[in-house]
Design a protein around this motif. Structure first.
Motif, PDB file in Angstrom:
ATOM      1  N   VAL A 173       0.884  -1.321   0.000  1.00 38.87           N
ATOM      2  CA  VAL A 173      -0.035   0.094  -0.048  1.00 38.87           C
ATOM      3  C   VAL A 173       0.715   1.112   0.144  1.00 38.87           C
ATOM      4  N   ARG A 174       1.917   1.422   0.733  1.00 43.12           N
ATOM      5  CA  ARG A 174       2.532   2.459   0.992  1.00 43.12           C
ATOM      6  C   ARG A 174       3.236   2.990  -0.540  1.00 43.12           C
ATOM      7  N   PRO A 175       3.809   2.247  -1.067  1.00 50.51           N
ATOM      8  CA  PRO A 175       4.564   2.981  -2.315  1.00 50.51           C
ATOM      9  C   PRO A 175       3.385   3.277  -3.328  1.00 50.51           C
ATOM     10  N   LEU A 176       2.452   2.491  -3.236  1.00 46.50           N
ATOM     11  CA  LEU A 176       1.208   2.951  -4.261  1.00 46.50           C
ATOM     12  C   LEU A 176       0.578   4.164  -4.035  1.00 46.50           C
ATOM     13  N   LEU A 177       0.407   4.619  -2.699  1.00 46.26           N
ATOM     14  CA  LEU A 177      -0.263   5.691  -2.135  1.00 46.26           C
ATOM     15  C   LEU A 177       0.774   6.814  -2.440  1.00 46.26           C
ATOM     16  N   GLU A 178       2.058   6.682  -2.291  1.00 46.81           N
ATOM     17  CA  GLU A 178       2.927   7.765  -2.415  1.00 46.81           C
ATOM     18  C   GLU A 178       3.141   8.132  -3.768  1.00 46.81           C
ATOM     19  N   LYS A 179       2.888   7.059  -4.915  1.00 41.71           N
ATOM     20  CA  LYS A 179       2.866   7.393  -6.055  1.00 41.71           C
ATOM     21  C   LYS A 179       1.670   8.013  -6.647  1.00 41.71           C
ATOM     22  N   LEU A 180       0.527   7.914  -5.885  1.00 42.87           N
ATOM     23  CA  LEU A 180      -0.600   8.469  -6.465  1.00 42.87           C
ATOM     24  C   LEU A 180      -0.970   9.837  -5.434  1.00 42.87           C
ATOM     25  N   GLY A 181      -0.001  10.150  -4.873  1.00 40.59           N
ATOM     26  CA  GLY A 181      -0.163  11.532  -4.018  1.00 40.59           C
ATOM     27  C   GLY A 181      -1.303  11.352  -3.077  1.00 40.59           C
ATOM     28  N   VAL A 182      -1.502  10.228  -2.381  1.00 43.36           N
ATOM     29  CA  VAL A 182      -2.720  10.092  -1.494  1.00 43.36           C
ATOM     30  C   VAL A 182      -1.788  10.218   0.043  1.00 43.36           C
ATOM     31  N   ALA A 183      -2.860  11.159   0.782  1.00 35.56           N
ATOM     32  CA  ALA A 183      -2.439  11.366   2.257  1.00 35.56           C
ATOM     33  C   ALA A 183      -2.669   9.670   2.828  1.00 35.56           C
ATOM     34  N   LEU A 184      -1.868   9.210   3.579  1.00 32.74           N
ATOM     35  CA  LEU A 184      -1.974   7.943   4.169  1.00 32.74           C
ATOM     36  C   LEU A 184      -2.361   7.922   5.758  1.00 32.74           C
ATOM     37  N   ASN A 185      -3.118   7.325   6.254  1.00 26.35           N
ATOM     38  CA  ASN A 185      -3.409   7.199   7.818  1.00 26.35           C
ATOM     39  C   ASN A 185      -3.553   5.858   8.085  1.00 26.35           C
ATOM     40  N   TRP A 186      -2.637   5.314   8.919  1.00 26.24           N
ATOM     41  CA  TRP A 186      -2.307   3.940   9.374  1.00 26.24           C
ATOM     42  C   TRP A 186      -2.776   3.596  10.798  1.00 26.24           C
ATOM     43  N   ASP A 187      -3.631   2.850  10.969  1.00 29.73           N
ATOM     44  CA  ASP A 187      -4.205   2.664  12.545  1.00 29.73           C
ATOM     45  C   ASP A 187      -3.391   1.157  12.806  1.00 29.73           C
ATOM     46  N   ALA A 188      -2.284   1.112  13.397  1.00 31.86           N
ATOM     47  CA  ALA A 188      -1.918  -0.264  13.727  1.00 31.86           C
ATOM     48  C   ALA A 188      -2.520  -0.919  14.776  1.00 31.86           C
ATOM     49  N   LYS A 189      -3.445  -0.555  15.503  1.00 36.10           N
ATOM     50  CA  LYS A 189      -4.345  -1.448  16.634  1.00 36.10           C
ATOM     51  C   LYS A 189      -5.460  -1.829  15.512  1.00 36.10           C
TER      52      LYS A 189
END
Length: 414
Positions: A56-72
């Motif tokens: 997910v992370r490299p894809l969203l970085e390429k798309l210019g998407v703000a990512l929020n990951w909730d580990a819990k």
């Protein structure tokens, strides 16, 4: 074009025909955007049950998407330019631009890397996804409309009553959302929601029973007795190509078979249609849904088509199978996203070239729906309603908007 046109005229037909189908790939895929391959340093794209999963992370970085990951909760949320999605590892239910959808394959965590369904994420953020089977490659092309999809919206008024009229597209893509603010405001201001068919009161089993009742032979004959040998053989060839029994459709009338032959890619789904979107909101908001028609009445229209027209529909579907109708669907989607009235009028005009088809699916239904809308405008309740029907019913000489204006109602394009 009759098949595609019918899917934008009949809500219940769209629901019965369209379901998501995963694209198959036999070996690792590459993902391309702006002419360059997306680089996945940790993990590589993988295919599971026909769905491409990517880190997910490299894809969203390429798309210019703000990512929020909730580990819990192991949840991924992404936003970009008013578009959003939310996913949870292991969960087949997701949310895209406020719409709850089901996933064929859920996100999953593999060796510390979160993998997400590529098509879902890309389309949620406004990209068209194209699969190149020859090169095992996926290309991402930006789509969308600044400020949200325009659509076709009017406001009719009389005697203190207001009816917002939204021309719908019954099958849609995730990237068509969000809708522009005026459409959402019209819904919010309305006490009632009017639709062609109340899908919240139907289910797959009841629709299947209706199709069996309306579209199956009960006189001992089969499809082969009702179409030309050439048409039947062409259908058999398609069934063989898909490793299906050659008698799969023998008990069904041509109009059912025509709509059962796949011609559009899996990104188009009825559960993403404008009608379904607002019915889902109405259920959540406890807003009354009022049907203008019924599933049975819509299917009966096709059942009453002449044998000649039914075979023409089947022949068109067979031809479209090879040519693929995704280009036509893309054009119709773009028409709705941009609110292109010229394209809509042209499509209505093309539908009118076949008098039997046009009278049954457009003219007669426009008369019925217009009379109900005028009754709403003339009652003494002083309420606001939102009516959503297929966009092809709105414009043209016989369109609902045209009829309301000719009958003296105040109608404003929004």
């Amino acid at each position: 074009m009759k098949k595609i046109g019918a899917l934008f005229l009949s809500l219940i037909l769209a629901v019965s025909v369209f379901s998501g189908a995963a694209s198959a790939a036999a070996k690792p895929v590459s993902v391309w955007m702006d002419g360059a391959a997306v680089q996945f340093k940790q993990g590589v794209p993988m295919v599971e049950n026909g769905t491409t999963l990517v880190p997910v992370r490299p894809l969203l970085e390429k798309l210019g998407v703000a990512l929020n990951w909730d580990a819990k909760s192991q949840s991924v949320m992404g936003t970009k330019s008013g578009l959003s999605f939310a996913l949870q590892a292991g969960n087949r239910t997701a949310v895209v631009n406020g719409v709850v959808v089901s996933l064929d394959v859920p996100p999953r965590i593999i060796r510390g890397t979160t993998y997400v369904p590529l098509r879902f994420v890309a389309e949620a953020i406004g990209y068209k996804v194209t699969w190149d089977a020859k090169n095992n490659a996926v290309s991402l092309t930006p789509l969308g409309q600044p400020g949200g999809s325009t659509g076709f919206l009017w406001k009719a008024e009389k005697n203190g009553n207001t009816v917002y009229l939204l021309g719908s597209i019954h099958v849609a893509q995730a990237q068509m959302y969000p809708l522009r603010a005026q459409i959402e405001a019209a819904y919010k201001a309305s006490q009632y929601l009017g639709v062609e068919v109340d899908l919240t009161k139907t289910d797959d089993e009841s629709i299947e029973k209706l199709i069996a009742d309306k579209g199956m032979y009960k006189d001992g004959t089969t499809l082969k007795d009702h179409v030309s040998p050439e048409t039947y053989q062409a259908l058999v060839d398609i069934l063989k190509a898909n490793e299906m029994p050659t008698n799969t459709f023998d008990q069904y009338e041509p109009w059912v078979v025509a709509q059962s032959i796949p011609t559009a890619s899996e990104e188009y789904q009825a559960n993403l249609g404008i009608d379904a979107y607002f019915m889902g909101k109405a259920v959540s908001d406890n807003k009354l849904i009022v049907p203008l028609e019924s599933a049975e009445s819509q299917l009966a229209l096709f059942d009453r088509f002449s044998p000649t027209l039914q075979e023409e529909q089947l022949q068109e579907a067979i031809n479209a199978y090879s040519a693929s109708s995704s280009g036509e669907m893309d054009a119709l989607t773009r028409m709705w996203v941009t609110g292109d009235e010229d394209a809509l009028r042209a499509l209505v005009k093309a539908s009118a070239e076949d008098q039997e088809y046009y009278k049954a699916l457009v003219l007669d239904r426009n008369l019925t729906m217009s009379s109900k809308i005028e009754a709403y405008l003339n009652d003494d309740q002083n309420v606001t309603r939102m009516i959503i029907v297929g966009a092809l019913h709105m414009l043209g000489d016989d369109g609902i908007i045209t009829r309301l204006k000719n009958d003296g109602y105040t109608v404003t394009k929004l």
